[in-house]
Scaffold this motif. Structure first.
Motif, PDB file in Angstrom:
ATOM      1  N   GLU A  99      68.671 -33.706  41.548  1.00 46.70           N
ATOM      2  CA  GLU A  99      67.747 -34.817  41.798  1.00 46.70           C
ATOM      3  C   GLU A  99      66.295 -34.429  41.538  1.00 46.70           C
ATOM      4  O   GLU A  99      65.447 -35.303  41.354  1.00 46.70           O
ATOM      5  CB  GLU A  99      67.899 -35.318  43.242  1.00 46.70           C
ATOM      6  CG  GLU A  99      69.267 -35.911  43.546  1.00 46.70           C
ATOM      7  CD  GLU A  99      69.402 -36.371  44.990  1.00 46.70           C
ATOM      8  OE1 GLU A  99      68.377 -36.373  45.711  1.00 46.70           O
ATOM      9  OE2 GLU A  99      70.530 -36.727  45.395  1.00 46.70           O
ATOM     10  N   VAL A 100      66.009 -33.125  41.527  1.00 42.16           N
ATOM     11  CA  VAL A 100      64.621 -32.667  41.359  1.00 42.16           C
ATOM     12  C   VAL A 100      64.478 -31.632  40.239  1.00 42.16           C
ATOM     13  O   VAL A 100      63.407 -31.058  40.057  1.00 42.16           O
ATOM     14  CB  VAL A 100      64.071 -32.078  42.687  1.00 42.16           C
ATOM     15  CG1 VAL A 100      63.782 -33.193  43.683  1.00 42.16           C
ATOM     16  CG2 VAL A 100      65.029 -31.050  43.285  1.00 42.16           C
ATOM     17  N   GLN A 101      65.551 -31.388  39.479  1.00 34.11           N
ATOM     18  CA  GLN A 101      65.512 -30.448  38.352  1.00 34.11           C
ATOM     19  C   GLN A 101      66.262 -31.057  37.165  1.00 34.11           C
ATOM     20  O   GLN A 101      67.351 -31.601  37.327  1.00 34.11           O
ATOM     21  CB  GLN A 101      66.172 -29.108  38.739  1.00 34.11           C
ATOM     22  CG  GLN A 101      65.497 -28.388  39.892  1.00 34.11           C
ATOM     23  CD  GLN A 101      64.333 -27.509  39.460  1.00 34.11           C
ATOM     24  OE1 GLN A 101      64.472 -26.299  39.291  1.00 34.11           O
ATOM     25  NE2 GLN A 101      63.159 -28.105  39.285  1.00 34.11           N
ATOM     26  N   LYS A 102      65.669 -30.925  35.972  1.00 33.97           N
ATOM     27  CA  LYS A 102      66.244 -31.559  34.780  1.00 33.97           C
ATOM     28  C   LYS A 102      67.174 -30.625  34.004  1.00 33.97           C
ATOM     29  O   LYS A 102      68.076 -31.089  33.299  1.00 33.97           O
ATOM     30  CB  LYS A 102      65.125 -32.026  33.841  1.00 33.97           C
ATOM     31  CG  LYS A 102      64.240 -33.124  34.415  1.00 33.97           C
ATOM     32  CD  LYS A 102      63.135 -33.482  33.430  1.00 33.97           C
ATOM     33  CE  LYS A 102      62.212 -34.551  34.010  1.00 33.97           C
ATOM     34  NZ  LYS A 102      61.077 -34.862  33.085  1.00 33.97           N
ATOM     35  N   TYR A 103      66.941 -29.323  34.098  1.00 31.26           N
ATOM     36  CA  TYR A 103      67.669 -28.377  33.249  1.00 31.26           C
ATOM     37  C   TYR A 103      68.372 -27.291  34.074  1.00 31.26           C
ATOM     38  O   TYR A 103      67.847 -26.825  35.090  1.00 31.26           O
ATOM     39  CB  TYR A 103      66.721 -27.690  32.266  1.00 31.26           C
ATOM     40  CG  TYR A 103      66.036 -28.649  31.322  1.00 31.26           C
ATOM     41  CD1 TYR A 103      66.693 -29.126  30.178  1.00 31.26           C
ATOM     42  CD2 TYR A 103      64.732 -29.094  31.575  1.00 31.26           C
ATOM     43  CE1 TYR A 103      66.062 -30.016  29.314  1.00 31.26           C
ATOM     44  CE2 TYR A 103      64.099 -29.978  30.711  1.00 31.26           C
ATOM     45  CZ  TYR A 103      64.774 -30.448  29.584  1.00 31.26           C
ATOM     46  OH  TYR A 103      64.156 -31.322  28.736  1.00 31.26           O
ATOM     47  N   ILE A 104      69.547 -26.927  33.620  1.00 29.38           N
ATOM     48  CA  ILE A 104      70.213 -25.724  34.114  1.00 29.38           C
ATOM     49  C   ILE A 104      70.279 -24.764  32.938  1.00 29.38           C
ATOM     50  O   ILE A 104      71.013 -24.989  31.968  1.00 29.38           O
ATOM     51  CB  ILE A 104      71.622 -26.015  34.653  1.00 29.38           C
ATOM     52  CG1 ILE A 104      71.545 -26.950  35.872  1.00 29.38           C
ATOM     53  CG2 ILE A 104      72.325 -24.707  35.032  1.00 29.38           C
ATOM     54  CD1 ILE A 104      72.895 -27.350  36.428  1.00 29.38           C
ATOM     55  N   GLY A 106      76.979 -35.385  34.251  1.00 27.59           N
ATOM     56  CA  GLY A 106      77.073 -36.806  34.586  1.00 27.59           C
ATOM     57  C   GLY A 106      75.927 -37.286  35.453  1.00 27.59           C
ATOM     58  O   GLY A 106      75.615 -38.486  35.476  1.00 27.59           O
ATOM     59  N   LYS A 107      75.295 -36.364  36.163  1.00 28.43           N
ATOM     60  CA  LYS A 107      74.148 -36.698  37.005  1.00 28.43           C
ATOM     61  C   LYS A 107      72.827 -36.572  36.241  1.00 28.43           C
ATOM     62  O   LYS A 107      71.747 -36.690  36.825  1.00 28.43           O
ATOM     63  CB  LYS A 107      74.122 -35.787  38.238  1.00 28.43           C
ATOM     64  CG  LYS A 107      75.306 -36.019  39.188  1.00 28.43           C
ATOM     65  CD  LYS A 107      75.280 -35.024  40.343  1.00 28.43           C
ATOM     66  CE  LYS A 107      76.477 -35.192  41.260  1.00 28.43           C
ATOM     67  NZ  LYS A 107      76.440 -36.441  42.037  1.00 28.43           N
ATOM     68  N   GLY A 108      72.932 -36.304  34.929  1.00 30.49           N
ATOM     69  CA  GLY A 108      71.743 -36.286  34.084  1.00 30.49           C
ATOM     70  C   GLY A 108      71.128 -34.932  33.830  1.00 30.49           C
ATOM     71  O   GLY A 108      70.084 -34.828  33.175  1.00 30.49           O
ATOM     72  N   VAL A 109      71.770 -33.858  34.290  1.00 32.80           N
ATOM     73  CA  VAL A 109      71.242 -32.512  34.057  1.00 32.80           C
ATOM     74  C   VAL A 109      71.670 -32.020  32.679  1.00 32.80           C
ATOM     75  O   VAL A 109      72.801 -32.247  32.247  1.00 32.80           O
ATOM     76  CB  VAL A 109      71.747 -31.534  35.140  1.00 32.80           C
ATOM     77  CG1 VAL A 109      71.321 -30.109  34.817  1.00 32.80           C
ATOM     78  CG2 VAL A 109      71.222 -31.940  36.508  1.00 32.80           C
ATOM     79  N   GLU A 110      70.775 -31.346  31.983  1.00 35.00           N
ATOM     80  CA  GLU A 110      71.090 -30.783  30.665  1.00 35.00           C
ATOM     81  C   GLU A 110      71.269 -29.272  30.779  1.00 35.00           C
ATOM     82  O   GLU A 110      70.436 -28.580  31.380  1.00 35.00           O
ATOM     83  CB  GLU A 110      69.962 -31.091  29.679  1.00 35.00           C
ATOM     84  CG  GLU A 110      70.217 -30.583  28.273  1.00 35.00           C
ATOM     85  CD  GLU A 110      69.103 -30.938  27.301  1.00 35.00           C
ATOM     86  OE1 GLU A 110      68.968 -30.212  26.280  1.00 35.00           O
ATOM     87  OE2 GLU A 110      68.362 -31.909  27.556  1.00 35.00           O
ATOM     88  N   PHE A 111      72.352 -28.755  30.229  1.00 36.96           N
ATOM     89  CA  PHE A 111      72.589 -27.310  30.208  1.00 36.96           C
ATOM     90  C   PHE A 111      71.936 -26.718  28.960  1.00 36.96           C
ATOM     91  O   PHE A 111      72.054 -27.275  27.863  1.00 36.96           O
ATOM     92  CB  PHE A 111      74.083 -27.010  30.229  1.00 36.96           C
ATOM     93  CG  PHE A 111      74.697 -27.141  31.595  1.00 36.96           C
ATOM     94  CD1 PHE A 111      74.914 -26.016  32.388  1.00 36.96           C
ATOM     95  CD2 PHE A 111      75.035 -28.381  32.104  1.00 36.96           C
ATOM     96  CE1 PHE A 111      75.460 -26.132  33.653  1.00 36.96           C
ATOM     97  CE2 PHE A 111      75.593 -28.520  33.373  1.00 36.96           C
ATOM     98  CZ  PHE A 111      75.801 -27.383  34.147  1.00 36.96           C
TER      99      PHE A 111
END
Length: 325
Positions: free
Chosen positions: A223-228, A286-291
């Motif tokens: 919810e507070v981070q865009k990238y892994i 699915g929650k919008g995070v990009e690896f």
């Protein structure tokens, strides 16, 4: 059926089978297995599988009672209990370095290049030497090991090389080794309690953090981070271990059975672990995070000297050998 549902089904069926196996007569030996994980965790499910297999392979002579959620006490309490004879088994890892310095090798940053590489070390000569030192200095015996999810860096900008860190304000656990490594990589790490991380990311006090995927998901960091960023900077394993006092109470036949049960529990846990890791990637995407794929060799090279200068002298040659392979 989700993995969580499958796990619960397996757990219930395992308990039922173990009860049927041992319920008709009293066991000759009862072993208490205390661990910190909850009932949905793969470690707990593998512990139940282990108990089921022990009951089956010993024809009910040995019963393993599983206590999750620190019911028997925190990790160190259970280990102390194993040394005193009030507990029999637990799941533990690098915490054992308090007694056995080589246990620190279970979680060396950039020590293991892949899961397969970690397996080769854990099941090879290095793992054998670690286990021997644990038996000798702690008085507990590792009988198998489980993989742990690798730690990854989350952020709001993609990080592919150490140069991309460039003063990144990030939370790390209060572990000198972690602080030193991230400083060497170019970040600006600060120790912080895990409970404060989400709010600190939300208000911008910090810009990044690092943890395994399971914790990234459960803490809602998506919810507070865009990238892994797939730094996978710490790969590690953890032992299922039995007290030497308890081990010596078993007949040779039952010791063989316990080891076979442990091997089966490891295979069970590995399958569940791999499925869960794949599902975590899908769910987080699915929650919008990009690896983000990273230059692992560049990270390892930049971290090497900081790792070597931070580890105890006892294990420095082994750590250097891991880096120089």
């Amino acid at each position: 059926m989700t993995m969580t549902t499958k796990m619960k089904t397996l757990l219930l069926s395992g308990i039922a089978l173990a009860a049927m196996t041992t319920g008709s007569f009293a066991a000759d030996v009862t072993l208490k297995l205390g661990h910190p994980a909850n009932e949905d965790n793969t470690w707990h499910l593998a512990s139940v599988k282990f108990a089921e297999e022990v009951a089956s392979l010993t024809d009910g002579r040995v019963e393993v009672q599983v206590y999750p959620n620190e019911t028997l006490g925190k990790e160190m309490d259970v280990i102390n209990g194993m040394q005193l004879g009030t507990a029999d088994l637990t799941i533990t890892g690098e915490s054992l370095q308090n007694w056995a310095p080589m246990a620190a090798l279970l979680a060396v940053p950039y020590g293991y290049k892949s899961l397969e590489d970690m397996d080769s070390q854990a099941s090879g000569d290095l793992g054998a030497r670690i286990e021997a030192q644990i038996v000798e200095t702690v008085g507990i015996r590792p009988i198998t090991y489980f993989a742990r999810g690798p730690r990854n860096l989350t952020s709001n900008r993609p990080i592919t090389t150490p140069d991309d860190l460039n003063g990144l304000k990030m939370r790390v656990p209060n572990v000198p080794l972690f602080l030193n490594v991230w400083k060497a990589l170019g970040a600006n790490p600060t120790p912080m309690a895990f409970s404060e991380v989400f709010t600190s990311l939300q208000n911008g006090t910090i810009e990044a953090q690092e943890n395994p995927l399971a914790l990234i998901k459960s803490a809602n960091f998506n919810e507070v981070q865009k990238y892994i960023n797939k730094t996978e900077h710490v790969r590690s394993w953890i032992y299922l271990a039995i007290s030497e006092m308890s081990w010596e109470k078993l007949s040779e036949e039952d010791q063989v059975a316990v080891m076979k049960a442990a091997s089966r529990a490891q295979a069970f846990e590995r399958e569940a672990f791999m499925t869960e890791e794949a599902e975590l990637v899908t769910e987080l995407e699915g929650k919008g995070v990009e690896f983000v794929e990273v230059d692992s060799e560049a990270f390892a090279a930049a971290a090497k000297e900081a790792v070597l200068s931070s580890v105890a002298d006892d294990i420095k040659p082994d750590v250097e050998a891991l880096f120089n392979r």
